[in-house]
Design a protein around this motif. Structure first.
Motif, short mmCIF file in Angstrom:
data_model
loop_
_atom_site.label_atom_id
_atom_site.label_comp_id
_atom_site.label_asym_id
_atom_site.label_seq_id
_atom_site.Cartn_x
_atom_site.Cartn_y
_atom_site.Cartn_z
N HIS A 74 -11.79 0.73 3.01
CA HIS A 74 -12.19 0.68 1.60
C HIS A 74 -12.05 -0.74 1.05
O HIS A 74 -11.23 -1.52 1.52
N HIS A 75 -12.85 -1.02 0.03
CA HIS A 75 -12.84 -2.33 -0.62
C HIS A 75 -12.12 -2.19 -1.96
O HIS A 75 -12.53 -1.39 -2.81
N TYR A 76 -11.06 -2.96 -2.12
CA TYR A 76 -10.26 -2.92 -3.34
C TYR A 76 -10.53 -4.20 -4.12
O TYR A 76 -10.25 -5.31 -3.65
N THR A 131 0.81 -1.20 0.00
CA THR A 131 0.00 0.00 0.00
C THR A 131 0.85 1.26 0.00
O THR A 131 2.07 1.21 0.14
N HIS A 188 -6.13 1.61 -9.45
CA HIS A 188 -4.85 1.32 -8.80
C HIS A 188 -3.93 0.48 -9.67
O HIS A 188 -2.71 0.51 -9.48
N PRO A 228 -3.10 0.69 -2.48
CA PRO A 228 -4.25 1.25 -1.79
C PRO A 228 -3.82 2.34 -0.81
O PRO A 228 -2.72 2.27 -0.24
N GLU A 280 4.80 0.08 -1.32
CA GLU A 280 3.97 -0.03 -2.53
C GLU A 280 4.49 -1.11 -3.48
O GLU A 280 4.64 -0.89 -4.69
N HIS A 337 -9.09 -1.80 -8.54
CA HIS A 337 -9.63 -0.47 -8.27
C HIS A 337 -10.28 -0.38 -6.89
O HIS A 337 -10.62 -1.40 -6.28
N ASP A 338 -10.43 0.84 -6.42
CA ASP A 338 -11.07 1.13 -5.15
C ASP A 338 -12.57 1.29 -5.41
O ASP A 338 -12.99 2.24 -6.06
N ALA A 395 -6.48 4.37 1.30
CA ALA A 395 -7.62 4.97 2.00
C ALA A 395 -7.16 5.59 3.32
O ALA A 395 -6.35 5.00 4.05
N HIS A 416 -7.42 0.53 5.09
CA HIS A 416 -7.28 1.96 5.35
C HIS A 416 -5.99 2.13 6.13
O HIS A 416 -5.47 1.19 6.73
#
Length: 208
Positions: free
Chosen positions: A150-152, A59, A101, A141, A64, A86-87, A143, A205
């Protein structure tokens, strides 16, 4: 409730792609797919469990690193794969597609996965192309800690063709202002060519 939320946010698509792709159905051994003549595949990552929390390593709160991804069950005649990460809990310029993403397209049909820690750059040695909201690279991600988890959603599609989509990529560290248009063009080009699909969900998050 996060598990229910995951199921509700699966396979978030544009209207054009939804015309070919039915709503998400049952689960398939670590991934989710659909019916209606589109074969269900298996999609997994060892980086986090399906529906589980995404470790900081992958993240914006960490280095990353792009995750290792594997898939199986591609239908005969698969020429290429598309991966969209994606988010599902963000709205970008009025679109409910969510922050992009990672988008990989023209992954060779002989591939069975993507190695961890893929390099920046628009085109890889095997012809795979990549973009995200951060340019030609994986975007982890991100958030905020103050808000909800958040749901990815990671979606994989098996296609019966390569995609000839014209783009003008910027450098790997430069935000690409045309990323939504590029994504829409790729999604539109996929219509009528999807032969298999699967999905996988992660939650995140930032740490407090």
């Amino acid at each position: 409730m996060p598990r229910i939320r995951c199921l509700m946010t699966l396979i978030i698509l544009s209207g054009a792609l939804a015309a070919q792709t039915p709503a998400a159905g049952g689960r398939g051994r670590g991934g989710r797919g659909g019916g209606g003549g589109i074969q269900t595949m298996t999609l997994v990552t060892t980086a986090w469990p399906d529906g589980g929390m995404i470790p900081v390593r992958y993240t914006q709160a960490g280095p990353e690193v792009s995750p290792a991804i594997q898939w199986s069950g591609a239908p005969p005649g698969t020429v290429a794969f598309v991966l969209i990460f994606h988010d599902a809990d963000t709205i970008v310029n009025g679109s409910t597609d969510g922050t992009l993403h990672w988008l990989l397209w023209n992954i060779p049909g002989t591939a069975a996965g993507v190695a961890q820690g893929r390099p920046d750059g628009f085109e890889w040695e095997d012809g795979t192309r990549q973009i995200s909201a951060s340019g030609s690279r994986y975007r982890g991600p991100g958030a905020p800690a103050a808000g909800p988890i958040h749901h990815y959603v990671m979606e994989l599609y098996a296609l019966d063709t390569m995609l000839d989509v014209k783009v003008n990529p910027q450098g790997p560290q430069d935000p690409n202002p045309n990323v939504q248009a590029i994504r829409a063009s790729i999604v539109q080009a996929m219509v009528g060519h999807i032969r298999g699909k699967a999905a996988y969900v992660g939650l995140f998050h930032r740490p407090q």
